[in-house]
Design an enzyme around this catalytic site. Structure first.
Site, PDB file in Angstrom:
ATOM      1  N   GLU A   1      -4.332  -1.643   1.111  1.00  0.00           N
ATOM      2  CA  GLU A   1      -4.662  -0.421   1.856  1.00  0.00           C
ATOM      3  C   GLU A   1      -5.193   0.710   0.968  1.00  0.00           C
ATOM      4  OE1 GLU A   1      -1.202   0.613   4.160  1.00  0.00           O
ATOM      5  OE2 GLU A   1      -1.743  -0.831   5.692  1.00  0.00           O
TER       6      GLU A   1
ATOM      7  N   GLU B   1      -1.964  -7.744   8.918  1.00  0.00           N
ATOM      8  CA  GLU B   1      -0.621  -7.151   9.009  1.00  0.00           C
ATOM      9  C   GLU B   1      -0.434  -6.515  10.367  1.00  0.00           C
ATOM     10  OE1 GLU B   1       0.808  -4.086   6.364  1.00  0.00           O
ATOM     11  OE2 GLU B   1       0.033  -5.156   4.626  1.00  0.00           O
TER      12      GLU B   1
HETATM   13  C1  GAL Z   1       1.379  -1.218   5.830  1.00  0.00           C
HETATM   14  C2  GAL Z   1       1.551  -1.666   4.393  1.00  0.00           C
HETATM   15  C3  GAL Z   1       2.763  -2.542   4.240  1.00  0.00           C
HETATM   16  C4  GAL Z   1       3.938  -1.911   4.925  1.00  0.00           C
HETATM   17  C5  GAL Z   1       3.620  -1.643   6.345  1.00  0.00           C
HETATM   18  C6  GAL Z   1       4.759  -1.018   7.108  1.00  0.00           C
HETATM   19  O1  GAL Z   1       0.573  -0.125   5.977  1.00  0.00           O
HETATM   20  O2  GAL Z   1       0.427  -2.377   3.955  1.00  0.00           O
HETATM   21  O3  GAL Z   1       3.021  -2.730   2.879  1.00  0.00           O
HETATM   22  O4  GAL Z   1       4.265  -0.719   4.261  1.00  0.00           O
HETATM   23  O5  GAL Z   1       2.542  -0.761   6.410  1.00  0.00           O
HETATM   24  O6  GAL Z   1       4.392  -0.738   8.435  1.00  0.00           O
END
Ligand code: GAL
Length: 677
Positions: free
Chosen positions: A148, A319
């Site tokens: 990110e 994710e």
């Molecule tokens: C994302 C990040 C992850 C985790 C997740 C939690 O933005 O890439 O590592 O922090 O959020 O929602």
């Protein structure tokens, strides 16, 4: 593919948080859930390089071997989003500085300046070592660079980088002074040393400076990514490389332009709400990802046969949250069944699978209550059972990966217009490009149309209608893009605050919207922003909110008009025949129903039709079409059973659908359509 013929399913796996016994259990559980891909090593820098130049790869060797033995592929991450404490101590100049001039300390993650030479060098070193060590590992399917990209910095390295970038863009100080209108408020620069990043200042900052800084920072972060990517590509030419995009207005990354540099667009998506808008947010994020991915097509050819990446416009949800969604007010638990339906909603819109953060819930650390596929309660839990079920469903859907989402409408999306409309000196601080895109997207989705986000300048063949929602900036090329499209027979619907400013965020003079007046056959003399709760009735029966304008006709015909107030009787929505095409102008934000009807009318008039005209309200229909088949995704977001006419085979159940499918409340069907049905 996707991946050995299967869709991607799995998530961030952080074995460094667990003793080795847990790793074997993890692989066993992953097999039960039919996991195909896990992202390993995202934040593992301090475990991989505990001291400068001392590498400890043994644990990662073991993890990758175990995963491989279990038939699970790996997206191997470079850990550069979280430099170890030793790095920050040794290189304080690589810690980021906020706009207020505060240098941040080590203690969280993402605490680095991407323009700092020491950071870039350390990132290249660890990346090169990973590439060297795992280039031939059979589990390796994808490189996941960093995490990110988004940290902004105002340190001297960033400032120097900004000046270099500005020289490239504007040539000399005269060019810069002109582009930034520094004649206003005594901001004329007579030496490059006077040019800084837009740090905290007394009152309104220079909007062109702010805009250029966002552009520069996106390019600086991209350069940091590209350095790593090139090292990885050199070591493993057949393994695709990506980075996970984070979404949000604050993100200083131009995702569409980055897409040309990644082999597979991958997004993280955490909707900000657990209510009904969540499905709209999912649909929008997925469509944006697909739109960005279309700009990466030239790299797709690099993929090894049968491996990532694939069809044009395909992308990956890398994710998402399996259970609670974090919102401002706390967390909301996802009701049973939603994990599968939501995951399939992303696949419907082109994702090559569904991945989560994270595999196993952490015991401690900053995100210890973040949901996971294996929650704190362990595998004997609703979430893990749903994870197993989802793995089974995704396994049955591998063939849809060959399908491209059908979309008859194009919606212009532009990061720079979004940034420019965040400036503080606008007539309304409530009009944002992203919000306007979301409103158009919602209206189209409710009317049953799929749409593709496009960038100014993109080819428009195949789209019946182009919509510009508050596409604030327009350079001459963008103005010509729209003009030529309409002249040649295209249909366009332009929303307020589009084409008002040039690429430097300076007004295009002579009446708004300067870039499109001729095509639209209107000349806007004045803006009338509306106050909170203020509405203006329209003669067509709807209402306008937030914004209204004095629109003078210059060839266009009125379609709807303001019915009261200072603008009573004046046009609110217009239509203009221009060349062989049609151009609509919308000068206010219509209420939801009016907007839906208006877009429906414009789309139909342009020859578009909804994906599945007979789908009842609340049932989302998306079609993916491949060379030999088409698949209709039907997602029932309502609380009752719904019947949808269609024919083919429901891949999720294997049932033959003769003439209609009945979806239970919250149910999903993916119908391989019978040819000619
Ligand atoms: C994302 C990040 C992850 C985790 C997740 C939690 O933005 O890439 O590592 O922090 O959020 O929602």
């Amino acid at each position: 593919m996707a991946l050995d013929g299967r869709l991607c399913y799995g998530g961030d796996y952080n074995p460094e948080q667990w003793p080795a016994e847990v790793w074997e259990q993890d692989v066993e559980l992953m097999r039960r859930a039919r996991v195909t891909l896990v992202t390993v090593g995202v934040f593992a820098w301090s475990r991989l390089e505990p001291a400068p130049g001392r590498y400890t790869f043994d644990w990662l060797d073991r993890v990758l071997d175990l995963l491989h033995a279990g038939g699970i592929r790996v997206a191997l991450a470079t850990p550069t989003a979280s430099p170890p404490p030793w790095f920050s101590l040794a290189h304080p100049d690589a810690l980021p500085v906020t706009a207020d001039g505060v240098r941040l300390h080590h203690g969280s993650r993402d605490t680095y300046c991407a323009a700092a030479p020491a950071y870039r060098a350390a990132a290249r070193r660890i990346t090169a070592r990973l590439a060297e060590r795992y280039a031939d590992h059979p589990a390796l399917a994808l490189w996941h660079v960093h995490n990110e990209y988004g940290t902004i910095c105002h340190c001297p390295h960033a400032e120097a980088g900004f000046r270099r970038w500005l020289r490239e863009r504007h040539g000399d100080l005269d060019g810069l002074n002109d582009a930034w209108t520094t004649s206003f408020w005594s901001q004329h620069h007579s030496d490059w040393a006077q040019v800084s990043t837009p740090r905290a200042t007394q009152y309104l900052p220079n909007p062109s400076q702010v805009l250029d800084f966002r552009r520069y920072w996106s390019d600086e972060l991209l350069a940091a990514y590209v350095e790593q990517r090139d090292l990885l590509r050199a070591a493993t030419p057949a393994v695709p490389v990506t980075t996970n995009y984070v979404l949000g207005d604050w993100v200083p990354v131009d995702h569409a332009r980055w897409a040309a540099e990644v082999d597979l667009v991958a997004i993280d998506h955490y909707p900000s709400d657990a209510g009904p808008s969540v499905e709209e947010q999912i649909a929008l994020a997925a469509d944006l990802a697909r739109g960005w991915a279309r700009h990466g097509a030239r790299h797709h050819a690099r993929a090894a046969d049968g491996d990532l990446p694939g069809t044009r416009g395909s992308w990956l949800l890398i994710e998402s949250a399996p259970n609670p969604t974090y919102t401002r007010g706390g967390t909301h638990t996802r009701v049973p069944g939603r994990m599968a339906r939501h995951s399939l909603a992303y696949v419907a819109r082109g994702s090559r699978g569904a991945m989560f953060f994270q595999w196993r819930a952490s015991r401690g650390g900053a995100e210890l209550f973040h949901s996971a596929l294996v929650p704190h309660a362990g595998p004997d839990s609703r979430i893990f059972r749903e994870a197993v079920e989802l793995g089974g469903l995704l396994d049955r859907l591998a063939e849809v990966d060959a399908g491209v989402v059908e979309a008859p409408v194009a919606v212009a999306w532009d990061a720079a217009s979004g940034w420019a409309l965040q400036q503080r000196a606008l007539p309304s601080d409530r009009i944002h490009h992203h919000t306007e895109v979301a409103l158009v997207h919602r209206a189209l989705r409710r009317a049953g149309y799929a749409c593709d986000p496009v960038l100014p300048g993109d080819p428009l063949a195949g789209y019946a209608l182009l919509v510009l929602p508050a596409l604030y900036l327009a350079d001459d090329a963008t103005a010509a893009w729209v003009r030529d499209h309409v002249h040649g027979g295209g249909h366009v619907l332009v929303g307020y605050l589009s084409g008002v400013a040039d690429e430097h965020a300076r007004i295009r003079l002579g009446g708004y919207p300067g870039a499109y007046r001729d095509v639209l056959g209107v000349r806007v003399e004045e803006f009338h922003p509306l106050g909170d709760g203020e509405e203006v009735p329209l003669t067509g029966g709807g209402t306008g909110r937030f914004w209204a304008e004095t629109v003078r006709l210059a060839g266009a015909e009125p379609v709807d008009a303001y019915a009261a107030g200072v603008l009573a009787g004046q046009p609110a929505v217009t239509r203009h025949r221009y060349g062989d095409g049609v151009a609509w102008y919308v000068s206010t934000r219509p209420d939801e129903d009016t907007y839906r009807r208006l877009l429906d009318e414009a789309a139909r008039a342009a020859g578009a039709s909804p994906t599945c005209p007979d789908a009842p309200p609340g049932v989302e229909a998306v079609r993916r079409r491949g060379p030999e088949a088409s698949w209709l995704f039907l997602l029932n977001h309502t609380g009752s059973a719904q019947r949808v006419p269609t024919a083919g085979i429901d891949l999720l159940t294997g049932a033959v659908v003769e003439d209609a499918v009945t979806l239970p409340a919250g149910g999903v069907a993916v119908v391989r359509e019978r040819a000619g049905a």
